[in-house]
Design an enzyme around this catalytic site. Structure first.
Site, short mmCIF file in Angstrom:
data_model
loop_
_atom_site.label_atom_id
_atom_site.label_comp_id
_atom_site.label_asym_id
_atom_site.label_seq_id
_atom_site.Cartn_x
_atom_site.Cartn_y
_atom_site.Cartn_z
N GLY A 263 20.54 -26.75 -40.28
CA GLY A 263 21.35 -25.55 -40.41
C GLY A 263 21.00 -24.80 -41.67
O GLY A 263 19.90 -24.96 -42.23
N SER A 264 21.93 -24.01 -42.14
CA SER A 264 21.67 -23.14 -43.29
C SER A 264 21.58 -23.93 -44.59
O SER A 264 22.18 -24.99 -44.74
CB SER A 264 22.76 -22.08 -43.41
N THR A 265 20.85 -23.37 -45.54
CA THR A 265 20.71 -24.01 -46.85
C THR A 265 22.05 -24.12 -47.55
O THR A 265 22.35 -25.14 -48.19
CB THR A 265 19.71 -23.22 -47.70
N GLU B 218 17.19 -30.46 -42.65
CA GLU B 218 16.24 -29.43 -42.22
C GLU B 218 16.97 -28.11 -42.33
O GLU B 218 17.85 -27.81 -41.52
CB GLU B 218 15.77 -29.72 -40.79
N CYS C 182 14.05 -21.29 -37.78
CA CYS C 182 13.71 -21.39 -39.19
C CYS C 182 12.21 -21.44 -39.44
O CYS C 182 11.76 -21.24 -40.56
CB CYS C 182 14.39 -22.61 -39.80
N GLY D 44 23.95 -26.94 -46.10
CA GLY D 44 23.24 -28.16 -46.46
C GLY D 44 23.51 -28.58 -47.89
O GLY D 44 23.66 -29.78 -48.18
#
Length: 495
Positions: free
Chosen positions: A235-237, A257, A294, A240
């Site tokens: 998912g999104s940084t 990831e 991504c 994360g």
């Protein structure tokens, strides 16, 4: 309309938070009713996984392989209806829903059925120890053993509700772990079909659990439960980073990831065919998952000598991309996942305009169908960009490509291209297009990116996958996924 139940401890359980509607991004119709778990139910799922771990981790590799293979058979048997469901939930065009979603799901279960049989022990060279304070002289043998981690929480992304969960669940189970799966709330129904396949295949109670909910609390519970030993997240940084902070409190293992802003370096030494190949590769950003991926080559870094020609070819390529109902023949670009995400992508296009980028193509919201429903975004090409623009630096996650020019000759051009490509917080997948293979590989080795495609957007599905910098932690895919879901133990003895 059937209301989906949760899958906890081998039972289908009514959600304590009720249900919510899952919308078809193509026409905003209701696909189904997804369950909203309570925090207590997430804890029950984690506890069930912990209780099942001891017996499951001690099953034979052959038994685990057989279950994964049977699950693949069942998914294949239900290929048509489950592909239709995936398309309805995600808005993916038919070929993507069939081949890249459900089809890849089948492939990954097959791959890790074989993976369950891969060796987990490796003998190390013996070490001769002279007599000393530690005792008599001896020969010490050593064995490297990979052991399952324990309970793994798998939190998956909305862009692919089959390939992404399968890429976590299958290798985790193959290694002897048990799992708690938390799907993306936008399209969770397909993941429950995966649980149905595993249940029918004979996975023991508690080994696989699927909880779901729109509330942030549900994801938090799946991460901070004391029964959970590892979190695998796609998912999104930003999300994360928050998960990593929680994991750090109790030293939970992580596989992350995260976001990407793939650099696509295009050198001046390409002939016309090579430039056309680069255009086709870059063009996948517009079509593949409507840019919601991504690994997309969204940040083009083009040499000034081919800059105008590249833009002309990309514009021509876009003119043939049909935006429309993903179920209709000929549709290339479907909708994005939600109205909120459509608005977010459009806001980035407007931001790019304000920052000084020129819209070479797209930029206007397409109207699909007589009623104009659905969450459609026009494939958009932003050119004359600079590396300090937010549209160049931030992940848009939609069908938008930005183009940044660079100049120079020979080594100077390479230096500038590498500098621009590496000037990013992200480093997942980058790309190099050049007519000189030695040059392409030389540049590829200098890119701060977990993967680099040289004159291709293709991926070798046995190669390690993961990112540098804020694009993630750890590597998976192929045998690397088996390693990711295991702990390495050493056993030493004297002979």
């Amino acid at each position: 309309m059937t209301a989906q139940r949760l899958y906890i401890g081998g039972e289908w359980v009514e959600p304590e938070g009720g249900h919510y509607e899952v919308l078809n991004p193509a026409d905003e119709s209701v696909v189904g009713l997804a369950p909203e778990a309570s925090r207590g139910q997430v804890e029950q799922a984690a506890r069930a996984a912990a209780e099942a771990f001891e017996s499951w981790s001690r099953t034979t590799p052959e038994a685990r392989a057989a279950i994964l293979d049977r699950a693949a058979d069942i998914i294949q048997r239900e290929y048509e209806p489950w592909s239709a469901l995936a398309q309805a939930e995600t808005g993916a065009p038919t070929g993507i829903a069939r081949g890249m979603q459900v089809g890849v799901g089948v492939t990954r279960f097959r791959r890790y059925a074989k993976g369950a049989l891969e060796p987990v022990e490796r003998g190390l060279p013996p070490q001769v120890t002279e007599a000393g304070p530690m005792g008599a002289a001896s020969v010490l043998g050593a064995l490297e053993v990979r052991q399952p981690v324990g309970v793994v929480t798998c939190i998956t992304s909305y862009n692919n509700p089959w390939a992404n969960p399968a890429g976590k669940v299958a290798p985790a189970l193959a290694m002897g772990n048990t799992v708690v799966v938390k799907p993306a709330p936008q399209d969770p129904l397909s993941v429950f079909k995966m649980a149905e396949a595993l249940a029918e295949a004979g996975v023991p109670a508690g080994v696989v659990n699927v909880v779901n909910g729109q509330s942030v609390e549900i994801g938090e519970a799946a991460v901070d439960s004391p029964y959970v030993d590892m979190v695998s997240f796609t998912g999104s940084t930003g999300v994360g980073q928050r998960i990593a902070e929680v994991c750090g409190r109790t030293m939970k293992r992580q596989l992350m990831e995260l976001g990407g802003k793939g650099a696509a370096v295009v050198f001046e030494d390409l002939d016309d065919a090579g430039l056309s190949a680069a255009v086709m590769g870059i063009g996948t950003t517009f079509s593949f998952y409507s840019g919601q991926i991504c690994t997309a080559p969204t940040r083009v870094i083009a040499h000034r000598a081919v800059y105008d020609q590249l833009i002309e070819k990309l514009t021509g390529y876009l003119a043939f991309m049909k935006v429309g109902d993903p179920a209709e023949r000929g549709t290339v670009v479907g909708p994005v996942i939600s109205a909120a995400h459509r608005d977010r992508v459009e806001s980035y296009v407007e931001l790019g305009r304000k920052e000084g980028a020129r819209i070479a193509y797209g930029g206007e919201r397409p109207v699909v169908g007589s009623e104009g429903k659905g969450f459609y975004v026009a494939p958009t090409l932003l050119v004359d960009c600079t590396s300090d623009m937010r549209v160049v630096r931030e992940e848009i996650f939609g069908p938008v490509v930005v183009v940044v020019p660079f100049e120079g000759e020979g080594g100077d051009a390479e230096e500038e291209a590498v500098r621009l490509a590496n000037d990013s917080d992200f480093g997942l997948i980058s790309y190099v297009w050049s007519g000189n293979s030695a040059r392409a590989f030389r540049v590829a080795r200098r890119l701060r990116s977990g993967g680099v495609g040289v004159n291709t957007i293709g991926r070798n599905m046995e190669a390690p996958f993961g990112g540098f910098k804020r694009s993630g932690v750890g590597r998976d895919v192929g045998s690397y996924a088996l390693h990711a879901y295991s702990e390495t133990q050493s056993i030493v003895w004297t002979g």
